[in-house]
Design an enzyme around this catalytic site. Structure first.
Site, short mmCIF file in Angstrom:
data_model
loop_
_atom_site.label_atom_id
_atom_site.label_comp_id
_atom_site.label_asym_id
_atom_site.label_seq_id
_atom_site.Cartn_x
_atom_site.Cartn_y
_atom_site.Cartn_z
N VAL A 13 -12.98 -38.19 38.22
CA VAL A 13 -13.76 -38.98 39.42
C VAL A 13 -14.24 -38.31 40.35
CG1 VAL A 13 -13.17 -40.55 41.45
CG2 VAL A 13 -11.64 -40.54 39.41
N HIS A 14 -15.73 -38.39 40.55
CA HIS A 14 -16.62 -37.86 41.31
C HIS A 14 -17.54 -38.43 42.06
CE1 HIS A 14 -19.00 -37.07 38.09
NE2 HIS A 14 -19.90 -36.89 38.70
#
Ligand code: UD1
Length: 351
Positions: free
Chosen positions: A199-200
């Site tokens: 997740v970024h």
């Protein structure tokens, strides 16, 4: 020819590795690292593992708001162009480094070549979408990974200089998968007995409700979740006081080989990355995408990928269902020879 290649962020290092090798067989390449990614695990380890030549220029721009980061890169790249006088500037993907490189070159009348041209999520709130559209519109040579990308450009009136080459990430993956299996660190988990998650994206990390819902969903999955966390995600988890559940193994960002091996062995991957969606498709690993849209529509059409946004229930339902068989496979991302085509097209280019 003198080709000025501009990279700066993790996915660009992966993409430039096969292209740089092909280019250097016939041309002089000057490699510029903007410094957008500077952590060892996001940058240097990729140069080491993928055998990418040491950059000729390291601009050390680092982090900042979009305007500050892009602006600093623009000024610094302009200086390099003035000094080197390249015949072509080569940019990759959709990051702030891509836009800065393309804009600096276009303003100095240096032809711009864009690897991964024509991708669209049709969501202008994503910084990457703005970078893609603007980069394509100031590019002279456009290397499209898919037929969808060619059609997207045509819909915006761009047909000149457009080439369907296939995706250079397929080249990188094919080249390195065997090595990855040999050299990677064993995650110590049963094959197909764990989930892999990344997740970024700003839309997930910069919204406490979204990041909270994603982490809640991970806690409800029926198995361990290996979660290599991007530095910004780590910072945001701490800032919001979100503590991942016991089944979530938060680890440092993985080097390329470890990531490929971890992906190949996962039951399913949960991600908001573009590159990981494609890698999952190629490795035939079901993907649950933590976004409401994607540029890689082929992965959805072929049944390997599903869009769930940051909705905890949808994430859990789709991750549970990920083992179901409803898929076909096609060579829609190319045959692993995109880098050779790109080098040949640059060789033949006449302004
Ligand atoms: C960038 C790209 C994104 C790509 C991603 C790959 C843009 C707009 N986004 O996002 O498209 O998918 O790279 O990883 O260009 N940070 C560190 N160390 C680093 C780099 C970043 O700690 O080496 C932290 C900093 O707090 C920084 C934040 O991460 O402010 C965001 O970094 P940035 O380079 O702005 O964007 P990414 O989220 O990495």
């Amino acid at each position: 020819m003198k080709v000025l290649s501009i990279v700066g962020a993790r996915p660009q290092f992966v993409k430039c590795a096969p292209v740089s090798r092909e280019l250097r067989k016939v041309h002089e390449e000057v490699l510029v690292h903007t410094g957008q990614h500077y952590d060892y695990g996001l940058s240097e380890v990729f140069f080491r593992d993928l055998g990418i030549p040491t950059p000729d220029y390291h601009l050390e721009i680092g982090s900042g708001s979009h305007g500050v980061q892009t602006g600093r890169m623009l000024a610094a790249i302009e200086e390099v162009i003035a000094k080197e006088g390249p015949d072509v500037a080569l940019v990759y993907g959709d990051t702030n480094s891509t836009l800065a490189g393309a804009l600096a070159a276009a303003k100095m009348h240096v032809p711009v070549a864009h690897v991964e041209a024509g991708l669209r999520s049709f969501d202008r709130r994503m910084p990457e979408e703005v970078n893609r559209v603007l980069t394509d519109h100031c590019s002279d040579i456009l290397f499209c990974p898919t037929a969808t990308a060619v059609a997207n450009l045509a819909a915006e009136g761009i047909t000149k200089g457009v080439h369907l080459t296939g995706d250079v990430m397929v080249d990188a993956l094919r080249e390195n998968l065997a090595l990855a299996k040999e050299r990677s660190t064993d995650p110590g988990l049963l094959p197909k007995g764990y989930y892999l998650a990344t997740v970024h994206r700003a839309s997930n990390t910069d919204d406490p409700a979204a990041l909270g819902a994603i982490m809640e969903a991970f806690s409800r999955l029926d198995g361990p979740v290996v979660f290599p966390a991007h530095p910004r995600t780590r910072k945001k988890l701490a800032e919001y006081g979100i503590v991942p559940a016991a089944n979530v193994r938060v680890v440092e960002p993985l080097p390329y080989f470890d990531m490929l091996a971890a992906l190949a062995g996962a039951r399913a991957v949960l991600t908001d990355s573009g590159g990981v969606q494609k890698e999952a498709y190629i490795l035939e690993v079901p993907c649950v995408t933590l976004r409401e849209n994607t540029e890689w529509v082929e992965t959805i059409e072929d049944g390997w990928n599903v869009l769930v946004g940051a909705d905890a229930d949808r994430i859990v339902t789709e991750a549970d269902a990920a083992g179901g068989a409803r898929r076909r496979h096609s060579a829609r991302f190319g045959d692993g020879h995109a880098a050779e085509r790109i080098a040949a097209i640059i060789t033949e280019y006449e302004p």
